[in-house]
Design a protein around this motif. Structure first.
Motif, mmCIF file in Angstrom:
data_model
loop_
_atom_site.group_PDB
_atom_site.id
_atom_site.type_symbol
_atom_site.label_atom_id
_atom_site.label_comp_id
_atom_site.label_asym_id
_atom_site.label_seq_id
_atom_site.Cartn_x
_atom_site.Cartn_y
_atom_site.Cartn_z
ATOM 1 N N HIS A 32 0.857 -1.201 0.000
ATOM 2 C CA HIS A 32 0.000 0.000 0.000
ATOM 3 C C HIS A 32 0.887 1.243 0.000
ATOM 4 O O HIS A 32 1.458 1.615 1.027
ATOM 5 C CB HIS A 32 -0.913 -0.039 1.242
ATOM 6 C CG HIS A 32 -2.049 0.930 1.191
ATOM 7 N ND1 HIS A 32 -3.191 0.755 1.954
ATOM 8 C CD2 HIS A 32 -2.239 2.069 0.491
ATOM 9 C CE1 HIS A 32 -4.019 1.759 1.736
ATOM 10 N NE2 HIS A 32 -3.461 2.577 0.851
ATOM 11 N N HIS A 64 -4.635 6.082 -5.949
ATOM 12 C CA HIS A 64 -6.088 6.186 -6.043
ATOM 13 C C HIS A 64 -6.475 6.277 -7.522
ATOM 14 O O HIS A 64 -6.080 7.220 -8.229
ATOM 15 C CB HIS A 64 -6.575 7.454 -5.327
ATOM 16 C CG HIS A 64 -6.231 7.494 -3.863
ATOM 17 N ND1 HIS A 64 -6.963 6.827 -2.911
ATOM 18 C CD2 HIS A 64 -5.230 8.122 -3.197
ATOM 19 C CE1 HIS A 64 -6.437 7.056 -1.707
ATOM 20 N NE2 HIS A 64 -5.377 7.835 -1.863
ATOM 21 N N GLU A 90 -5.527 1.691 -5.499
ATOM 22 C CA GLU A 90 -6.475 1.789 -4.391
ATOM 23 C C GLU A 90 -7.812 2.243 -4.967
ATOM 24 O O GLU A 90 -7.881 3.266 -5.666
ATOM 25 C CB GLU A 90 -6.001 2.776 -3.312
ATOM 26 C CG GLU A 90 -7.016 2.889 -2.170
ATOM 27 C CD GLU A 90 -6.467 3.518 -0.890
ATOM 28 O OE1 GLU A 90 -5.384 4.131 -0.926
ATOM 29 O OE2 GLU A 90 -7.140 3.385 0.153
ATOM 30 N N HIS A 108 -12.459 1.729 1.278
ATOM 31 C CA HIS A 108 -11.383 1.608 0.284
ATOM 32 C C HIS A 108 -10.871 0.169 0.224
ATOM 33 O O HIS A 108 -10.778 -0.492 1.262
ATOM 34 C CB HIS A 108 -10.199 2.520 0.643
ATOM 35 C CG HIS A 108 -10.567 3.958 0.854
ATOM 36 N ND1 HIS A 108 -9.626 4.942 1.097
ATOM 37 C CD2 HIS A 108 -11.763 4.598 0.871
ATOM 38 C CE1 HIS A 108 -10.236 6.109 1.247
ATOM 39 N NE2 HIS A 108 -11.531 5.922 1.124
ATOM 40 N N HIS A 164 -7.648 -0.254 5.874
ATOM 41 C CA HIS A 164 -7.926 0.564 7.075
ATOM 42 C C HIS A 164 -9.395 0.638 7.495
ATOM 43 O O HIS A 164 -10.018 1.701 7.405
ATOM 44 C CB HIS A 164 -7.376 1.990 6.862
ATOM 45 C CG HIS A 164 -7.684 2.632 5.531
ATOM 46 N ND1 HIS A 164 -8.970 2.826 5.088
ATOM 47 C CD2 HIS A 164 -6.883 3.124 4.556
ATOM 48 C CE1 HIS A 164 -8.942 3.406 3.904
ATOM 49 N NE2 HIS A 164 -7.678 3.585 3.562
ATOM 50 N N ASP A 231 0.809 2.399 3.755
ATOM 51 C CA ASP A 231 -0.078 3.430 3.191
ATOM 52 C C ASP A 231 0.714 4.748 3.123
ATOM 53 O O ASP A 231 0.224 5.816 3.490
ATOM 54 C CB ASP A 231 -1.337 3.589 4.052
ATOM 55 C CG ASP A 231 -2.474 4.275 3.319
ATOM 56 O OD1 ASP A 231 -2.269 4.679 2.160
ATOM 57 O OD2 ASP A 231 -3.559 4.413 3.912
#
Ligand SMILES: [Zn+2]
Ligand SMILES: [Zn+2]
Length: 362
Positions: A32, A64, A90, A108, A164, A231
């Motif tokens: 991520h 994204h 993502e 997500h 998450h 992330d």
């Protein structure tokens, strides 16, 4: 230079005995990551350079709604058995919820090893938080978005990851009861404001920790693999308190080679462990026993004096045994439902093994 440690262990995953290939090795990776191709703060090559320079063997670029073309990065930074850049995305999905303080919940998911962008679900509903977020009305449930998005990821040949769940206090147990088996689940996300540990607000509203969420889902018969991820968004100004820096959390994947298909296959079958700093020299799982050797040598010739405690966890998050020392073992009785290990050292660094699902557990 990175040397491949040879493995002699075997593991059972999804109640099957699987032999690790004779030439299998452990590969450290992050599933991520963001760059300037979405909301990270450096260009993709700087992201890749960071991971390559900090002891990782692979990184998955998960922007994204954008697929970073990894071919030029792989040409520049990839090296056989030393470093691999993987493609991913993502999916920035949200679902409107008038009862939530944000007006919406975030659902997500990451797609690892896909080639084309998969757009999240939309129905003309605008996000209350951000134009970057793809939102649907409350007529669609989070569970429905997971089913659709994770289904498309699987059809595209990728592996899906639930990101998450406690971000903006968004996802609850009931949203995840229909997740497909072998989905990855973010047990630990290194960003701030992710609320890994759960908690209770001023009005008494409770949310489980991600670890307790995982245990609850496993106890309900779900087969999900726990991942720890960065992330990462912030590679500049690493001193910034909210900078989402890299290097917080990762997975160690056991695979027969460093290639997208091999890493993906090991992720799907749960042949990996998650870590925020504890490294294993060996992990052997059979239907009779879970046996772990924790790495204590922090540099060649330098042995750490950290102390370790391992909790072997079963159905409903029950602590089956708590074992001190660097070589914890647990003898499986057969009625535990599942058995996983959560290890912590005296500095708070952690690792989690994947659950062994016992045949009588479903
Ligand atoms: Zn996210
Ligand atoms: Zn992200």
């Amino acid at each position: 230079m990175y040397r491949r440690p040879l493995l002699e262990s075997v593991c059972i995953c999804a109640a099957l005995l699987l032999s690790a290939p004779a030439n299998a090795a452990w590969y450290k990776g992050n599933t991520h990551t963001h760059s300037l191709n979405s909301d990270g703060n450096v260009a993709p090559d700087e992201v890749v350079r960071w991971y390559r320079g900090h002891g990782y063997q692979f990184v998955v670029m998960t922007e994204h709604e954008y697929i970073t073309d990894v071919a030029p990065l792989q040409a520049l930074f990839g090296a056989q058995e030393q470093f691999l850049v993987m493609q991913g995305q993502e999916l920035t999905q949200a679902v409107r919820d008038p009862k939530h303080p944000d007006g919406e919940r975030q659902a997500h998911v990451n797609a690892i090893n896909i080639g084309k962008v998969i757009l999240p679900m939309v129905d003309g509903t605008k996000s209350a938080r951000s134009t970057r977020v793809y939102t649907v009305s409350e007529k669609i449930s989070i569970a429905e978005t997971y089913a659709r998005n994770l289904g498309l990821i699987r059809e595209a040949g990728g592996v899906g990851q639930v990101n998450h769940p406690n971000f903006r206090w968004s996802v609850r147990v009931e949203d995840m009861l229909n997740l497909p088996d072998n989905t990855l689940f973010e047990l630990w996300n290194g960003q701030l404001e992710i609320n890994n540990l759960g908690g209770t607000d001023d009005s008494g509203q409770k949310a489980l920790s991600t670890e307790a969420l995982w245990d609850t889902l496993l106890s309900r018969g779900k087969r999900l693999w726990g991942v720890a991820v960065d992330d990462s968004h912030g590679f500049k100004h690493l001193e910034e308190p909210n900078g989402a820096p890299p290097g917080q959390a990762w997975v160690m994947v056991r695979a027969d080679r460093l290639a997208p298909e091999a890493i993906t296959a090991s992720l799907v079958k749960g042949d990996f462990y998650a870590s925020t700093g504890v490294t294993l020299d060996d992990l052997t799982v059979s239907e009779k026993e879970v046996s772990i050797k924790i790495k204590t040598e922090i540099r060649p010739g330098v042995v750490s004096i950290a102390r370790f405690v391992t909790r072997f966890i079963g159905r409903d998050g029950k602590v089956l045994a708590e074992v001190s020392g660097s070589q914890p073992r647990y003898t499986i009785r057969g009625d535990e439902g599942y058995v996983g290990a959560a290890i912590m050292d005296s500095n708070g660094l952690r690792a989690w093994t994947q659950p062994v699902y016992l045949p009588r557990s479903r």
